[in-house]
Design a protein around this motif. Structure first.
Motif, PDB file in Angstrom:
ATOM      1  N   GLY A 125      25.170  77.925   9.523  1.00  0.00           N
ATOM      2  CA  GLY A 125      25.276  76.485   9.585  1.00  0.00           C
ATOM      3  C   GLY A 125      24.696  75.906  10.851  1.00  0.00           C
ATOM      4  O   GLY A 125      24.139  76.652  11.665  1.00  0.00           O
ATOM      5  N   GLY A 174      25.574  73.260   7.833  1.00  0.00           N
ATOM      6  CA  GLY A 174      25.023  73.248   6.483  1.00  0.00           C
ATOM      7  C   GLY A 174      24.467  74.627   6.174  1.00  0.00           C
ATOM      8  O   GLY A 174      25.157  75.619   6.308  1.00  0.00           O
ATOM      9  N   THR A 175      23.187  74.658   5.835  1.00  0.00           N
ATOM     10  CA  THR A 175      22.520  75.947   5.624  1.00  0.00           C
ATOM     11  C   THR A 175      21.293  76.031   6.524  1.00  0.00           C
ATOM     12  O   THR A 175      20.348  76.746   6.230  1.00  0.00           O
ATOM     13  CB  THR A 175      22.092  76.069   4.142  1.00  0.00           C
ATOM     14  N   PRO A 208      28.962  73.718   3.584  1.00  0.00           N
ATOM     15  CA  PRO A 208      27.747  72.975   4.019  1.00  0.00           C
ATOM     16  C   PRO A 208      27.849  71.458   3.817  1.00  0.00           C
ATOM     17  O   PRO A 208      27.386  70.690   4.655  1.00  0.00           O
ATOM     18  CB  PRO A 208      26.647  73.562   3.127  1.00  0.00           C
ATOM     19  N   GLN A 236      30.169  69.906   6.530  1.00  0.00           N
ATOM     20  CA  GLN A 236      29.525  69.961   7.852  1.00  0.00           C
ATOM     21  C   GLN A 236      28.436  68.890   7.960  1.00  0.00           C
ATOM     22  O   GLN A 236      28.335  68.202   8.978  1.00  0.00           O
ATOM     23  CB  GLN A 236      28.880  71.335   8.061  1.00  0.00           C
ATOM     24  N   GLN A 237      27.651  68.773   6.907  1.00  0.00           N
ATOM     25  CA  GLN A 237      26.509  67.860   6.998  1.00  0.00           C
ATOM     26  C   GLN A 237      26.921  66.396   6.872  1.00  0.00           C
ATOM     27  O   GLN A 237      26.330  65.530   7.517  1.00  0.00           O
ATOM     28  CB  GLN A 237      25.465  68.218   5.934  1.00  0.00           C
ATOM     29  N   GLN A 261      16.732  80.271  -7.009  1.00  0.00           N
ATOM     30  CA  GLN A 261      17.758  79.573  -6.227  1.00  0.00           C
ATOM     31  C   GLN A 261      17.155  78.932  -4.970  1.00  0.00           C
ATOM     32  O   GLN A 261      16.578  79.641  -4.134  1.00  0.00           O
ATOM     33  CB  GLN A 261      18.864  80.561  -5.829  1.00  0.00           C
ATOM     34  N   PRO A 262      17.325  77.619  -4.800  1.00  0.00           N
ATOM     35  CA  PRO A 262      16.765  76.956  -3.606  1.00  0.00           C
ATOM     36  C   PRO A 262      17.254  77.569  -2.289  1.00  0.00           C
ATOM     37  O   PRO A 262      16.480  77.653  -1.335  1.00  0.00           O
ATOM     38  CB  PRO A 262      17.256  75.511  -3.749  1.00  0.00           C
ATOM     39  N   LEU A 263      18.520  78.003  -2.254  1.00  0.00           N
ATOM     40  CA  LEU A 263      19.048  78.542  -0.997  1.00  0.00           C
ATOM     41  C   LEU A 263      18.287  79.795  -0.564  1.00  0.00           C
ATOM     42  O   LEU A 263      18.063  80.020   0.627  1.00  0.00           O
ATOM     43  CB  LEU A 263      20.551  78.853  -1.128  1.00  0.00           C
ATOM     44  N   LEU A 290      17.511  85.216 -11.018  1.00  0.00           N
ATOM     45  CA  LEU A 290      18.483  84.261 -10.477  1.00  0.00           C
ATOM     46  C   LEU A 290      18.181  83.936  -9.022  1.00  0.00           C
ATOM     47  O   LEU A 290      18.193  82.770  -8.613  1.00  0.00           O
ATOM     48  CB  LEU A 290      19.912  84.841 -10.586  1.00  0.00           C
ATOM     49  N   VAL A 291      17.902  84.962  -8.252  1.00  0.00           N
ATOM     50  CA  VAL A 291      17.634  84.757  -6.824  1.00  0.00           C
ATOM     51  C   VAL A 291      16.361  83.937  -6.622  1.00  0.00           C
ATOM     52  O   VAL A 291      16.340  82.978  -5.842  1.00  0.00           O
ATOM     53  CB  VAL A 291      17.514  86.122  -6.103  1.00  0.00           C
ATOM     54  N   ILE A 320      23.314  90.974  -6.587  1.00  0.00           N
ATOM     55  CA  ILE A 320      22.419  89.982  -5.979  1.00  0.00           C
ATOM     56  C   ILE A 320      22.014  90.442  -4.584  1.00  0.00           C
ATOM     57  O   ILE A 320      20.835  90.383  -4.210  1.00  0.00           O
ATOM     58  CB  ILE A 320      23.127  88.603  -5.910  1.00  0.00           C
ATOM     59  N   TYR A 361      22.130  85.840   3.975  1.00  0.00           N
ATOM     60  CA  TYR A 361      22.221  85.627   2.533  1.00  0.00           C
ATOM     61  C   TYR A 361      22.741  86.905   1.860  1.00  0.00           C
ATOM     62  O   TYR A 361      23.640  86.854   1.014  1.00  0.00           O
ATOM     63  CB  TYR A 361      20.833  85.243   1.999  1.00  0.00           C
TER      64      TYR A 361
END
Lengths: 286, 444
Positions: free
Chosen positions: A234, A236-237, B398, B401-402, A55-57, A51-52, A258, A245
């Motif tokens: 932030g 965002g990310t 996110p 904010q963006q 994940q794009p994040l 899963l990790v 996770i 994370y």
């Protein structure tokens, strides 16, 4: 017995570390293979890892940690330059040494909070820039996703360079000064003395500091990012890093499994880097 | 068939032996010792958002004879994790502060929180306004403690300066844009606040996303996959934020300052409108000589929840692992007594949650007006309380904010939200089932 002797010397420390971290490490590995709810859960094999890794994040966070590695050459160069200048014992050098070390004495949250105020869009830094008619440089330092991580990097360089400077200066002050004096008498200028005499003798400490920097950038930037990134990586990310994370997964998303899986990966990578350091040093010693 | 939940954790052998030992010892003791005052622990939060709450807690404990209560004010970042860890370890506090919705429902699902029906007076429980978000499988797991009306705070003097009617704030989106335009033309930042720490983005969802849905259950359907954030209806709120950004109606420092400093700009006269909460209203009203007002976010959405006042509700509950649940319930009843409700208002300047509070005691006109306008049957709850933590952290904040910063469009925000909702389902298949069941309670 002679072969065992060194191991006996380090045994107390190894036992102490095992006592303090052993159980946690074992549990971390165990959790990474379970879907934890509360303090336990069913065995799910490699699912957390899958899963990790999909994940794009997660990959964005890894990318940010890698981006922070770009700061290391700057950090080392800046520390080295400062240490070499202080080594010249210019007038008031002891005072400068104290001033330069000050950021390292202060706790990260304190300097990060102050920096955060300074770098607000209408904060003191931008006000000064506008006053100087440099409006184009008055950026949204902590509010823009394109810039925020660079601002974090700048803060890390400023603070961590203080440690580098002190480490390098300590090494410089322990060197045999007769070589430097001889070079000076022979007409070597500052750069030649630094490049040909001083820096080669500092290889060990530079190596050591480089490894410290790599470990810092991979696994010890939480406090910087937490404060400057509004507690969330932030805007965002854009400042999300692996440590944050893990923290988010554990405390804000109720996903200890996770968090454990990512911790295991970070642990293995850090261990690999440390092993690499030992290999390199052993080769050099040989 | 749905999985059976550990709502009642299995009793361990050690607990049984301890219980038997305690019972045996109690029966062997003289009567006056056996009837010792029970000891309760209470972990709470709220002084951070409602100064004076600590004084209320301390005074309440000092004046309570039926049990010895020791309290601990929790740090914001550990309110949930500290309780869950203690509960999992078998040593939770007897009384625990519980935020609304998923922030406590997850603990309910893990079997850490006790149902209050049957444990305390039903009338007191109902009148404390725990809200529908505290219900699961027909049980109620919290008492309401104090309400948190959520609204758009606006500066009346700045409205006057822009030629707007300060006593008739805009109700619909077109009028809102018109008002923003006039404010901007008068050199006043029309709308915004501070989104750097993320809460602004959450509150924006609270106000704007609610306009696009008909029930709170519909929001849950988006998380469990029955509906999709890529549907323009469900990301329209972010598109509207994009519109505000593109028209230059957001304050320029919104991305670099935090929530509360952002709200402070309104009473300071540097921003016309921002999202705020009721617990701040008295202070902001006093600071401006009563020249601030509260309004609902003007409507753009066609959902049944559009244009309705929003009230969140902070609450208290009892841990499943409490050794004195009856004593804990009695303490909750005591906190809801008329005398304590009055003390709550006296010490905090704010309103307690219970309908049993005598509203005639309210002195400040702004607070009284808030009570009249927001404490109605028309009020709705805060939909962000339904968001899974993963969605909250990786999508709700996110995106807001963006979009506010200008680096994301409303449509892109919808895409991200849909992707994160899917990831949440992949990461938490067991919770998806529970959410599906919760929808039934939320629809009641």
């Amino acid at each position: 017995m002679t072969r065992l002797k060194p191991y006996l010397y380090v045994a107390p420390l190894v036992l102490l570390l095992g006592f303090v971290f052993g159980t946690s490490l074992v549990r971390m590995f165990e959790f990474s293979f379970k879907m934890i709810r509360g303090v336990d859960g069913p065995w799910i094999g490699w699912r957390n890892y899958r899963l990790v890794l999909n994940q794009p994040l997660f990959w964005e966070s890894v990318g940010h940690n890698l981006q922070l590695l770009l700061a290391i050459p700057i950090l080392i160069g800046l520390s080295l330059l400062t240490a070499l200048l202080l080594y010249e014992r210019l007038r008031g050098w002891t005072l400068w040494r104290a001033v330069l070390f000050l950021p390292y004495v202060l706790a990260i949250p304190i300097i990060a909070v102050v920096m955060k105020q300074m770098f607000q869009f209408n904060g003191p830094v931008n006000e000064v820039l506008r006053w100087l008619s440099l409006d184009f440089m008055a950026l949204d330092w902590i509010g823009s996703p394109d810039i925020a991580l660079w601002t974090v990097m700048g803060l890390i360089v400023w603070r961590e360079a203080a440690l580098g400077t002190i480490l390098f200066l300590a090494r410089l002050l322990s060197l045999d000064e007769s070589l430097v004096e001889a070079a000076r008498i022979e007409g070597a200028n500052w750069w030649q003395r630094a490049w040909h005499i001083l820096i080669p003798q500092m290889r060990g400490v530079i190596e050591f500091f480089s490894v410290i920097c790599v470990i810092t950038m991979l696994s010890a930037v939480f406090a910087y990012v937490y404060i400057l990134g509004g507690g969330r990586g932030g805007p965002g990310t854009s400042t999300m890093v692996i440590e944050l994370y893990i923290y988010n997964a554990l405390t804000r998303q109720s996903l200890p499994g996770i968090a454990a899986a990512v911790s295991v990966m970070l642990f293995v990578v850090s261990l690999g880097l440390i092993y690499l350091l030992f290999v390199v040093r052993r080769r050099q010693d040989d | 068939m749905r999985r059976t939940l550990p709502l009642l954790p299995q009793m361990r052998r050690r607990d049984v032996l301890l219980g038997m030992g305690a019972a045996g010892a109690a029966s062997a003791l003289p009567r006056h010792l056996a009837a010792q005052t029970p000891s309760l622990t209470m972990w709470w939060w709220g002084e951070q958002e409602l100064p004076g709450l600590q004084a209320f807690v301390e005074e309440s404990i000092a004046g309570y004879d039926a049990a010895q209560v020791s309290s601990m004010l929790q740090d914001t970042s550990v309110v949930i994790s500290q309780f869950q860890t203690a509960a999992a370890a078998g040593s939770p506090p007897d009384l625990q502060y519980l935020w609304n919705g998923i922030y406590h429902m997850e603990s309910v699902w893990f079997g850490y929180v006790k149902a209050l029906n049957g444990l305390m007076d039903e009338g007191i429980l109902r009148d404390s306004n725990p809200t529908v978000l505290s219900n699961f499988r027909g049980n109620t797991y919290r008492t309401g403690w104090y309400p948190l009306p959520m609204f758009i705070l606006y500066n009346k003097d700045l409205f006057d300066r822009a030629g707007l009617d300060a006593d008739a704030p805009p109700l619909v989106w077109e009028d809102f844009l018109d008002a923003c335009d006039k404010l901007k033309s008068a050199g006043i930042a029309p709308f915004g606040g501070g989104a750097q720490d993320g809460y602004w983005a959450e509150w924006y969802v609270t106000h704007a996303f609610a306009q696009t849905i008909d029930t709170v259950g519909e929001a849950v359907e988006l998380f469990i996959g029955d509906k999709d954030f890529r549907d323009p209806r469900y990301h329209e709120h972010w598109t509207r934020l994009q519109e505000l950004r593109e028209l230059g109606f957001l304050n320029d420092e919104i991305s670099s300052i935090e929530l509360y400093p952002g709200i402070d700009l309104v009473p300071a006269g540097r921003l016309a409108m921002s999202m705020s909460i009721g617990t701040r209203l008295l202070e902001d009203s006093n600071a401006t000589g009563g020249r601030v007002g509260a309004m609902v976010l003007p409507t753009f959405g066609q959902g049944a929840l559009a244009g309705r006042p929003i009230v969140d509700m902070q609450g208290l509950g009892i841990a499943e692992g409490s050794s004195e649940p009856e004593a804990a319930a009695a303490f909750l009843e005591y906190l809801n007594s008329p005398e304590r409700l009055e003390a709550f208002y006296r010490l905090t300047g704010w309103l307690p949650a219970s309908n049993r509070f005598d509203a005639s005691l309210i002195e400040n006109e702004a607070v009284a007006g808030m009570w009249r306008s927001w404490n109605t049957d028309n009020q709705i709850t805060n939909v962000t309380n339904l968001m899974p933590g993963q969605f909250y952290e990786q999508a709700a904040i996110p995106t807001g904010q963006q979009v506010a910063q200008g680096s994301m469009t409303g449509e892109e925000a919808g895409d991200l939200a849909a992707r994160v909702a899917q990831e949440w389902r992949d990461f938490n298949p067991d919770l998806v089932e529970l959410y599906q069941e919760w929808v039934e309670d939320l629809s009641v």
